[in-house]
Motif scaffolding. Structure first.
Motif, short mmCIF file in Angstrom:
data_model
loop_
_atom_site.label_atom_id
_atom_site.label_comp_id
_atom_site.label_asym_id
_atom_site.label_seq_id
_atom_site.Cartn_x
_atom_site.Cartn_y
_atom_site.Cartn_z
N GLN A 137 -4.11 -4.04 1.27
CA GLN A 137 -2.84 -4.06 1.99
C GLN A 137 -1.87 -3.05 1.38
O GLN A 137 -1.15 -2.34 2.09
CB GLN A 137 -2.24 -5.47 1.97
CG GLN A 137 -3.07 -6.52 2.69
CD GLN A 137 -2.66 -7.94 2.33
OE1 GLN A 137 -1.53 -8.19 1.94
NE2 GLN A 137 -3.60 -8.88 2.43
N GLU A 138 -1.85 -2.98 0.04
CA GLU A 138 -0.96 -2.02 -0.61
C GLU A 138 -1.36 -0.59 -0.31
O GLU A 138 -0.51 0.29 -0.17
CB GLU A 138 -0.94 -2.25 -2.13
CG GLU A 138 -0.12 -1.20 -2.85
CD GLU A 138 0.47 -1.69 -4.17
OE1 GLU A 138 0.24 -1.02 -5.17
OE2 GLU A 138 1.14 -2.73 -4.18
N GLY A 171 -2.49 0.56 2.41
CA GLY A 171 -1.90 0.90 3.70
C GLY A 171 -0.46 1.35 3.57
O GLY A 171 -0.03 2.32 4.23
N HIS A 172 0.31 0.68 2.72
CA HIS A 172 1.70 1.06 2.49
C HIS A 172 1.80 2.44 1.85
O HIS A 172 2.64 3.27 2.23
CB HIS A 172 2.40 0.03 1.60
CG HIS A 172 2.48 -1.34 2.19
ND1 HIS A 172 2.83 -1.57 3.51
CD2 HIS A 172 2.25 -2.58 1.65
CE1 HIS A 172 2.82 -2.88 3.76
NE2 HIS A 172 2.47 -3.50 2.65
N GLN A 222 -0.43 4.85 2.05
CA GLN A 222 -0.81 5.86 3.05
C GLN A 222 0.39 6.23 3.92
O GLN A 222 0.62 7.41 4.19
CB GLN A 222 -1.95 5.34 3.93
CG GLN A 222 -3.31 5.35 3.27
CD GLN A 222 -4.40 4.87 4.23
OE1 GLN A 222 -4.78 3.71 4.22
NE2 GLN A 222 -4.86 5.78 5.07
N SER A 223 1.12 5.23 4.35
CA SER A 223 2.30 5.48 5.19
C SER A 223 3.36 6.23 4.41
O SER A 223 3.96 7.20 4.90
CB SER A 223 2.87 4.16 5.71
OG SER A 223 1.94 3.48 6.51
N GLN A 224 3.58 5.81 3.16
CA GLN A 224 4.63 6.41 2.34
C GLN A 224 4.39 7.89 2.08
O GLN A 224 5.32 8.70 2.09
CB GLN A 224 4.73 5.65 1.01
CG GLN A 224 5.82 6.17 0.07
CD GLN A 224 5.84 5.38 -1.25
OE1 GLN A 224 5.21 4.34 -1.37
NE2 GLN A 224 6.57 5.91 -2.23
N GLY A 275 2.00 9.84 3.77
CA GLY A 275 1.45 10.58 4.90
C GLY A 275 -0.02 10.94 4.73
O GLY A 275 -0.46 12.03 5.11
N GLU A 287 -3.70 10.15 5.89
CA GLU A 287 -4.44 9.47 6.96
C GLU A 287 -5.77 8.90 6.46
O GLU A 287 -6.19 7.82 6.88
CB GLU A 287 -4.69 10.43 8.13
CG GLU A 287 -3.41 10.85 8.84
CD GLU A 287 -3.69 11.81 10.00
OE1 GLU A 287 -4.88 12.00 10.34
OE2 GLU A 287 -2.72 12.36 10.54
N ILE A 341 -8.05 7.02 4.13
CA ILE A 341 -7.94 6.01 3.07
C ILE A 341 -8.75 6.38 1.83
O ILE A 341 -8.43 5.98 0.71
CB ILE A 341 -8.38 4.62 3.60
CG1 ILE A 341 -7.96 3.51 2.63
CG2 ILE A 341 -9.88 4.59 3.87
CD1 ILE A 341 -8.18 2.11 3.16
#
Length: 371
Positions: free
Chosen positions: A289-290, A292-293, A295-297, A299, A301, A303
């Motif tokens: 879950q972390e 994913g955060h 990746q968003s922070q 940029g 794509e 994983i």
């Protein structure tokens, strides 16, 4: 199909482990870090080539030995607890099957713990598992032929985001569909900071000294290789045996040093295993879950370009092209070697308060050749 017996390989005592790997010792497979990074991100599978083995500096080797002295008892307790959980869950008709190569020293420690404390001598093998390609099916067939009636217990060193746990689960499901044989995909690990295993020694993201080095703490065996021109349909997956590194090999030193603590930690290992079972600990996949955060922070794509935890961050610094290293705090004692490697490779380190892991390695996405 009758699978041929494995050939001797590696620098460990044969009583400790049998490698189910094809020796590609004479094949030139190493690629420079930059070229390998470009190849991987352009779509060539990482298992088709090997990184150049990192030759540690004197300062870095000294840090390995210091870390081993400081953490050997802690590693012994993690191995002991995991081994206690294995026999409580599975009994003693079990074959330990380590995932090469980080799993190999972990499997040796669990095997030795059960031998030293209970006089139980379990067979122990090391097999290849490759992200995107799965576990070595020929190795599994050999194990089932050789140890009919015994259960297989998979072992690894640590978890990062749980990618290999997912590959293992899928491989076991595919194996059952193909052969109508069900395997338990439970993965026993020394450390589970990704919270994706049910059988672990600890969930602390601490430095297991065997994460510091490559082949010289893994029986002088390389990462595993799977390439059609080298591995035939009846072969095990491949790896190289780096006999030329024998003078710098600390594989035996690592497992011998940790094993000395088994008598003193056995009672606590038993207690922790009982507490673990009573608490019915299950995976939360919190680490994923972390990711994913993150990746968003940042940029990112893909994983696979986010490598969390001390073990995985070390690997990034040893054999990939890192973009930056995130740490929970700069005075974390588990990060001395990370900071040393980052400085050596001129990789920026950023403090990320509240990070679930001790650290996380980020690999720069190569969106074009100018990156």
């Amino acid at each position: 199909m009758k699978i041929s017996a494995p050939q001797p390989m590696g620098s460990y005592n044969p009583d400790d482990v049998t490698f189910l790997l094809k020796n590609l010792q004479s094949v030139e497979l190493e690629t420079s870090t930059e070229d390998r990074e470009k190849a991987i991100q352009s779509g060539i599978h990482y298992s088709e080539m090997l990184p150049v083995e990192y030759r540690p500096t004197a300062e870095y080797l000294q840090l390995f030995h210091e870390t081993l002295r400081q953490t050997a008892e802690k590693v012994a307790l993690a191995a002991g607890k995991a081994a206690e959980l294995i026999i409580r869950k599975r009994g003693t008709k079990v074959v330990l099957v380590s995932l090469a190569r980080a799993g190999t020293p972990a499997g040796i420690l669990m095997k030795r713990y059960l031998q030293h404390v209970y006089g139980i001598s379990l067979a122990h093998y090391s097999v290849s598992i490759i992200r995107g390609k799965g576990i070595d099916e020929n190795a599994l067939l050999y194990l089932l032929q050789t140890h009919s009636g015994d259960e297989i217990q998979f072992v690894d060193g640590w978890t990062g985001k749980g990618a290999i746990s997912q590959v293992l689960a899928k491989s076991c499901a595919d194996f059952e569909k193909k052969h109508n044989i069900r395997l338990n995909s439970d993965l026993a690990v020394l450390a589970d900071p990704g919270e994706c295993s049910e059988t672990f020694g600890t969930r602390e993201d601490f430095l297991i000294p065997s994460a510091c080095l490559n082949s010289t703490v893994s029986g002088l065996v390389s990462r595993t290789v799977l390439r059609e021109d080298l591995i035939g349909p009846d072969d095990f997956h491949g790896a190289k045996y780096y006999a030329e590194w024998a003078g710098e090999d600390v594989s035996q030193l690592f497992v011998d040093t940790v094993s000395r603590y088994f008598p003193s930690i056995a009672e606590l290992a038993r207690l922790q295993a009982e507490q673990h079972l009573n608490a019915q600990v299950e995976p939360s996949w919190r680490g994923l879950q972390e990711i994913g955060h993150l990746q968003s922070q940042f940029g990112i794509e893909d994983i696979n370009l986010v490598k969390p935890g001390v073990g995985e961050t070390t690997r990034v610094l040893l054999r990939r092209v890192p973009w930056k290293i995130l740490v929970d705090r700069l005075d974390n004692p588990n990060l001395k070697h990370i900071l040393l490697l980052a400085a050596d490779r001129q990789v920026p380190v950023e403090v990320s308060p509240g990070l679930h892991y001790s650290c996380c390695g980020l690999i720069l996405p190569r969106r074009d050749e100018s990156v």
